[in-house]
Design a protein around this motif. Structure first.
Motif, PDB file in Angstrom:
ATOM      1  N   ILE A   8       0.114  -1.192  -0.325  1.00 47.07           N
ATOM      2  CA  ILE A   8      -0.074   0.032   0.030  1.00 47.07           C
ATOM      3  C   ILE A   8       0.970   1.845  -0.259  1.00 47.07           C
ATOM      4  O   ILE A   8       1.554   1.100   0.612  1.00 47.07           O
ATOM      5  N   TYR A   9       0.397   2.265  -1.038  1.00 45.25           N
ATOM      6  CA  TYR A   9       1.521   3.888  -0.576  1.00 45.25           C
ATOM      7  C   TYR A   9       0.276   4.306  -0.254  1.00 45.25           C
ATOM      8  O   TYR A   9      -1.145   4.149  -0.349  1.00 45.25           O
ATOM      9  N   PRO A  10       0.868   5.778   0.011  1.00 43.10           N
ATOM     10  CA  PRO A  10       0.024   6.855   0.750  1.00 43.10           C
ATOM     11  C   PRO A  10      -1.336   7.610  -0.531  1.00 43.10           C
ATOM     12  O   PRO A  10      -2.125   7.767   0.135  1.00 43.10           O
ATOM     13  N   LYS A  11      -0.597   7.485  -1.607  1.00 44.85           N
ATOM     14  CA  LYS A  11      -1.404   7.867  -2.670  1.00 44.85           C
ATOM     15  C   LYS A  11      -2.442   6.577  -2.508  1.00 44.85           C
ATOM     16  O   LYS A  11      -3.955   7.196  -3.019  1.00 44.85           O
ATOM     17  N   ASP A  12      -2.170   5.087  -2.041  1.00 40.15           N
ATOM     18  CA  ASP A  12      -3.881   4.529  -1.834  1.00 40.15           C
ATOM     19  C   ASP A  12      -4.643   5.379  -1.215  1.00 40.15           C
ATOM     20  O   ASP A  12      -5.372   5.221  -0.927  1.00 40.15           O
ATOM     21  N   ILE A  13      -4.146   4.839   0.181  1.00 44.55           N
ATOM     22  CA  ILE A  13      -4.861   5.200   1.251  1.00 44.55           C
ATOM     23  C   ILE A  13      -5.783   6.568   1.221  1.00 44.55           C
ATOM     24  O   ILE A  13      -7.015   6.647   1.874  1.00 44.55           O
ATOM     25  N   GLN A  14      -5.021   7.834   0.038  1.00 47.63           N
ATOM     26  CA  GLN A  14      -5.553   8.925  -0.105  1.00 47.63           C
ATOM     27  C   GLN A  14      -6.886   7.590  -0.740  1.00 47.63           C
ATOM     28  O   GLN A  14      -8.103   9.255  -0.411  1.00 47.63           O
ATOM     29  N   CYS A  15      -6.881   7.818  -1.656  1.00 46.13           N
ATOM     30  CA  CYS A  15      -8.266   7.831  -2.323  1.00 46.13           C
ATOM     31  C   CYS A  15      -9.314   6.703  -1.296  1.00 46.13           C
ATOM     32  O   CYS A  15     -10.223   6.762  -1.753  1.00 46.13           O
ATOM     33  N   ILE A  16      -8.765   5.322  -1.248  1.00 46.27           N
ATOM     34  CA  ILE A  16      -9.089   4.620   0.177  1.00 46.27           C
ATOM     35  C   ILE A  16     -10.382   5.017   0.927  1.00 46.27           C
ATOM     36  O   ILE A  16     -11.091   4.910   1.146  1.00 46.27           O
ATOM     37  N   THR A  17      -9.367   6.276   1.376  1.00 48.80           N
ATOM     38  CA  THR A  17      -9.979   6.957   2.648  1.00 48.80           C
ATOM     39  C   THR A  17     -10.001   8.274   2.414  1.00 48.80           C
ATOM     40  O   THR A  17     -11.350   8.780   3.449  1.00 48.80           O
TER      41      THR A  17
END
Length: 67
Positions: A8-17
């Motif tokens: 998981i990358y920070p951009k993924d967390i941004q899109c998920i959350t």
């Protein structure tokens, strides 16, 4: 069969959350501390799902769409 990314990358967390990318970086660091990982190690989708309380199926579904 399509391969799903394992990390998981920070951009993924941004899109998920829906939070900022900076929040994603902070959260990844907190997860690394929680699981006793070193700075150079990656956080897996399973670890992210366990820590965040988001179902692994939802995380993997997002990773499939993005990849």
């Amino acid at each position: 069969m399509k391969i799903i990314r394992a990390c998981i990358y920070p951009k993924d967390i941004q899109c998920i959350t829906g939070r900022s990318e900076r929040y994603g970086r902070k959260l990844l660091n907190e997860i690394k501390v929680h699981f006793g990982k070193q700075k150079h190690q990656f956080v897996t989708s399973e670890e992210f799902a366990e820590y965040s309380g988001i179902k692994l199926d939802l995380v993997n579904e997002y990773l499939q769409k993005v990849s």
